[in-house]
Motif scaffolding. Structure first.
Motif, PDB file in Angstrom:
ATOM      1  N   ASP A   1      80.246 -22.616-104.339  1.00  0.00           N
ATOM      2  CA  ASP A   1      80.869 -22.666-103.024  1.00  0.00           C
ATOM      3  C   ASP A   1      79.768 -22.630-101.973  1.00  0.00           C
ATOM      4  N   SER A   2      80.067 -23.097-100.762  1.00  0.00           N
ATOM      5  CA  SER A   2      79.112 -23.080 -99.660  1.00  0.00           C
ATOM      6  C   SER A   2      77.772 -23.638-100.136  1.00  0.00           C
ATOM      7  N   ASP A   3      76.704 -22.832-100.073  1.00  0.00           N
ATOM      8  CA  ASP A   3      75.397 -23.297-100.536  1.00  0.00           C
ATOM      9  C   ASP A   3      75.042 -22.732-101.912  1.00  0.00           C
ATOM     10  N   ARG A   4      76.002 -22.138-102.614  1.00  0.00           N
ATOM     11  CA  ARG A   4      75.720 -21.500-103.904  1.00  0.00           C
ATOM     12  C   ARG A   4      75.905 -22.475-105.061  1.00  0.00           C
ATOM     13  N   PHE A   5      74.940 -22.441-105.971  1.00  0.00           N
ATOM     14  CA  PHE A   5      74.983 -23.249-107.182  1.00  0.00           C
ATOM     15  C   PHE A   5      74.639 -22.373-108.381  1.00  0.00           C
ATOM     16  N   ALA A   6      75.175 -22.746-109.535  1.00  0.00           N
ATOM     17  CA  ALA A   6      74.657 -22.282-110.821  1.00  0.00           C
ATOM     18  C   ALA A   6      73.812 -23.424-111.370  1.00  0.00           C
ATOM     19  N   VAL A   7      72.580 -23.140-111.773  1.00  0.00           N
ATOM     20  CA  VAL A   7      71.697 -24.196-112.254  1.00  0.00           C
ATOM     21  C   VAL A   7      70.919 -23.714-113.471  1.00  0.00           C
ATOM     22  N   SER A   8      70.341 -24.658-114.161  1.00  0.00           N
ATOM     23  CA  SER A   8      69.278 -24.389-115.127  1.00  0.00           C
ATOM     24  C   SER A   8      68.155 -25.352-114.798  1.00  0.00           C
ATOM     25  N   ARG A   9      66.950 -24.972-115.134  1.00  0.00           N
ATOM     26  CA  ARG A   9      65.828 -25.876-114.884  1.00  0.00           C
ATOM     27  C   ARG A   9      64.846 -25.825-116.048  1.00  0.00           C
ATOM     28  N   PHE A  10      64.029 -26.852-116.124  1.00  0.00           N
ATOM     29  CA  PHE A  10      62.999 -26.925-117.165  1.00  0.00           C
ATOM     30  C   PHE A  10      61.668 -27.235-116.500  1.00  0.00           C
ATOM     31  N   ASN A  11      60.588 -26.809-117.137  1.00  0.00           N
ATOM     32  CA  ASN A  11      59.268 -27.067-116.584  1.00  0.00           C
ATOM     33  C   ASN A  11      58.242 -27.029-117.701  1.00  0.00           C
ATOM     34  N   PHE A  12      57.768 -28.218-118.092  1.00  0.00           N
ATOM     35  CA  PHE A  12      56.758 -28.354-119.136  1.00  0.00           C
ATOM     36  C   PHE A  12      57.133 -27.553-120.388  1.00  0.00           C
ATOM     37  N   GLY A  13      58.394 -27.712-120.813  1.00  0.00           N
ATOM     38  CA  GLY A  13      58.861 -27.103-122.052  1.00  0.00           C
ATOM     39  C   GLY A  13      59.616 -25.809-121.867  1.00  0.00           C
ATOM     40  N   ASP A  14      59.340 -25.072-120.806  1.00  0.00           N
ATOM     41  CA  ASP A  14      60.037 -23.808-120.567  1.00  0.00           C
ATOM     42  C   ASP A  14      61.416 -24.062-119.964  1.00  0.00           C
ATOM     43  N   ASN A  15      62.326 -23.110-120.181  1.00  0.00           N
ATOM     44  CA  ASN A  15      63.692 -23.217-119.673  1.00  0.00           C
ATOM     45  C   ASN A  15      64.051 -21.970-118.878  1.00  0.00           C
ATOM     46  N   TYR A  16      64.806 -22.176-117.798  1.00  0.00           N
ATOM     47  CA  TYR A  16      65.183 -21.079-116.913  1.00  0.00           C
ATOM     48  C   TYR A  16      66.670 -21.203-116.576  1.00  0.00           C
ATOM     49  N   ILE A  17      67.370 -20.070-116.534  1.00  0.00           N
ATOM     50  CA  ILE A  17      68.790 -20.027-116.200  1.00  0.00           C
ATOM     51  C   ILE A  17      68.967 -19.229-114.920  1.00  0.00           C
ATOM     52  N   LEU A  18      69.618 -19.858-113.938  1.00  0.00           N
ATOM     53  CA  LEU A  18      69.837 -19.228-112.635  1.00  0.00           C
ATOM     54  C   LEU A  18      71.304 -19.400-112.271  1.00  0.00           C
ATOM     55  N   PRO A  19      72.141 -18.415-112.598  1.00  0.00           N
ATOM     56  CA  PRO A  19      73.586 -18.586-112.465  1.00  0.00           C
ATOM     57  C   PRO A  19      74.126 -18.412-111.044  1.00  0.00           C
ATOM     58  N   ASN A  20      73.276 -18.022-110.096  1.00  0.00           N
ATOM     59  CA  ASN A  20      73.781 -17.788-108.741  1.00  0.00           C
ATOM     60  C   ASN A  20      72.621 -17.880-107.757  1.00  0.00           C
ATOM     61  N   ILE A  21      72.400 -19.076-107.197  1.00  0.00           N
ATOM     62  CA  ILE A  21      71.309 -19.248-106.245  1.00  0.00           C
ATOM     63  C   ILE A  21      71.817 -19.988-105.011  1.00  0.00           C
ATOM     64  N   GLY A  22      71.133 -19.799-103.887  1.00  0.00           N
ATOM     65  CA  GLY A  22      71.425 -20.541-102.679  1.00  0.00           C
ATOM     66  C   GLY A  22      70.496 -21.742-102.573  1.00  0.00           C
ATOM     67  N   VAL A  23      71.057 -22.889-102.240  1.00  0.00           N
ATOM     68  CA  VAL A  23      70.280 -24.129-102.141  1.00  0.00           C
ATOM     69  C   VAL A  23      70.456 -24.709-100.746  1.00  0.00           C
ATOM     70  N   ASN A  24      69.341 -24.970-100.077  1.00  0.00           N
ATOM     71  CA  ASN A  24      69.384 -25.678 -98.805  1.00  0.00           C
ATOM     72  C   ASN A  24      69.528 -27.167 -99.106  1.00  0.00           C
ATOM     73  N   VAL A  25      70.740 -27.690 -98.944  1.00  0.00           N
ATOM     74  CA  VAL A  25      71.011 -29.073 -99.360  1.00  0.00           C
ATOM     75  C   VAL A  25      70.625 -30.091 -98.295  1.00  0.00           C
ATOM     76  N   THR A  26      70.278 -29.642 -97.103  1.00  0.00           N
ATOM     77  CA  THR A  26      69.821 -30.557 -96.050  1.00  0.00           C
ATOM     78  C   THR A  26      68.418 -30.125 -95.629  1.00  0.00           C
ATOM     79  N   ASN A  27      67.441 -30.485 -96.451  1.00  0.00           N
ATOM     80  CA  ASN A  27      66.105 -29.913 -96.325  1.00  0.00           C
ATOM     81  C   ASN A  27      65.010 -30.964 -96.162  1.00  0.00           C
ATOM     82  N   LEU A  28      65.320 -32.130 -95.589  1.00  0.00           N
ATOM     83  CA  LEU A  28      64.326 -33.207 -95.544  1.00  0.00           C
ATOM     84  C   LEU A  28      63.093 -32.856 -94.726  1.00  0.00           C
ATOM     85  N   THR A  29      63.222 -31.919 -93.795  1.00  0.00           N
ATOM     86  CA  THR A  29      62.034 -31.517 -93.036  1.00  0.00           C
ATOM     87  C   THR A  29      61.147 -30.565 -93.834  1.00  0.00           C
TER      88      THR A  29
END
Length: 396
Positions: free
Chosen positions: A255-283
């Motif tokens: 909801d709003s700016d909250r997302f549940a995500v997972s991410r990967f980075n050079f083989g490692d894996n991360y779980i982030l079930p509740n984060i805020g994302v600035n979805v209009t961040n081109l600057t």
């Protein structure tokens, strides 16, 4: 082609021996053509209580998987199949249920043009509708329409489109992947399955913004767009990855700016079930590595992740599914309000298992589609059904 059930297990760590066979089971589906290989993609429950499975089958003298559908009953017993592999290939995730009819997107074997199919409860497939786009990478429903991500190999651009169930095009926009063959190579390897399966996905936020995970400006990025232009004008924000070596592997808008995500980075894996994302961040463009968490070493490197938001007992539960290094399917349940870990469940034993998809069932349980190997060589579908009791036990 005869499909037979190789194994039936009446429980998946079930303590209640009187549970109905339709409530909880494991089935593995063999094939009498022993050299055949099948890759699961998605599963949906049908109105009769059975299940429709979308997958791919190996095609001789082709670099692509052919389209294959299977229908099973409420206890997972095989009923019918449709093999479209001669004419259609590379079915895109996912199998969509829109007002009781099922839809999926694949591409023609020779022209590589995307086509939309509908499927009824019995597994019968309609005549395809040409969508005027090529190389479909992902499809999902926003409830009434289809959000389709495709790749144009001529212009080297990712395209995000809204399409009706009749194939009528709506808003769309295209986004450059960047110049050079090296940028296109991971996309080609995704389709031919000669390299990593890329974490393509898409969706729509309540605000009306759309998002997709795909290649944009030389890197795997989660891009937010209002679909207002064809020269990247529609981009309003992005979570930039690390070329093809890092980025977001799955995301669900809460909801709003909250997302549940997972991410990967050079083989490692991360779980982030509740984060805020600035979805209009081109600057000030965000990168996926900004979201810090402890790595999850139990998962295979750069793990594929299936992520779903579910409403259970008047609460929101976030379920992550992935593959462990030990050859099991793992399900992790988190609170949709706090991000707290609620429980963990492992599926599979003896043979290695890999997750393809999962979905809720009408009886309050969960159906989990995966793959396993027969005789250590032949890839086959497997289907787990968790009862409502099992699902509640590991999500509380």
């Amino acid at each position: 082609m005869l499909i037979v059930v190789l194994a039936v297990v009446s429980s998946c760590d079930i303590s209640d021996n009187e549970v109905e066979p339709s409530q909880s089971f494991l089935r593995i589906y063999d094939n009498n053509t022993f050299s055949s290989s099948f890759t699961p993609i998605d599963v949906q429950q049908t109105a009769d209580g059975g299940y429709l499975i979308l997958g791919g089958s190996r095609v001789e003298d082709s670099d692509f998987l052919g389209v294959y559908l299977m229908k099973v009953d409420e206890a997972g017993v095989f009923q019918s199949e449709e093999n479209l592999s001669t004419d259609y290939i590379s079915p895109a995730k996912s199998l969509m249920n829109i007002n009781g009819t099922f839809y999926f997107v694949a591409m023609a074997n020779t022209s590589f043009q995307a086509a939309l199919f509908s499927v009824n409860d019995s597994g019968r497939v309609s005549a395809p509708i040409d969508l005027g786009r090529s190389y479909p990478t992902y499809s999902v429903t926003d409830g009434t329409n289809i959000i389709l991500q495709t790749y144009n190999n001529g212009s080297k651009r990712t395209e995000l489109s809204v399409i009706s169930t009749d194939g009528v095009p709506g808003p769309s926009a295209t986004f450059t992947i960047g110049d050079g063959d090296d940028t296109e190579e991971p996309i080609v390897e995704h389709f031919t399955r000669t390299g990593r399966q890329q974490p393509f996905f898409a969706g729509r936020m309540e605000s009306g913004l759309y998002y997709f995970n795909g290649f944009y400006n030389f890197t795997m990025s989660m891009v937010f767009t209002d679909l207002s232009g064809n020269d990247d004008d529609g981009v309003v924000g992005q979570l930039q990855g690390q070329r093809e070596d890092g980025g977001i592997s799955a995301a669900v808008h809460l909801d709003s700016d909250r997302f549940a995500v997972s991410r990967f980075n050079f083989g490692d894996n991360y779980i982030l079930p509740n984060i805020g994302v600035n979805v209009t961040n081109l600057t000030d463009i965000s990168t996926s590595t900004e979201f810090e968490a402890n790595p999850f070493p139990e998962l295979v490197p750069d793990a594929p992740v299936i992520l779903k938001e579910m409403e259970m007992d008047l609460r929101t539960v976030i379920i992550y599914g992935s593959n462990t290094k030990g050859g099991q399917i793992i399900l992790l349940a988190y609170s949709g309000d706090t991000g707290e870990l609620l429980g963990t469940k492992y599926l599979g034993f003896s043979n290695p298992y890999e997750l393809a998809s999962f979905n809720e069932t009408e009886d309050g349980g969960l159906v989990v589609l995966g793959s396993t190997s027969v005789a250590g060589r032949f890839d086959r579908f497997c289907l787990f059904k968790l009862s409502q009791k099992e699902l509640q036990e590991f999500t509380n």
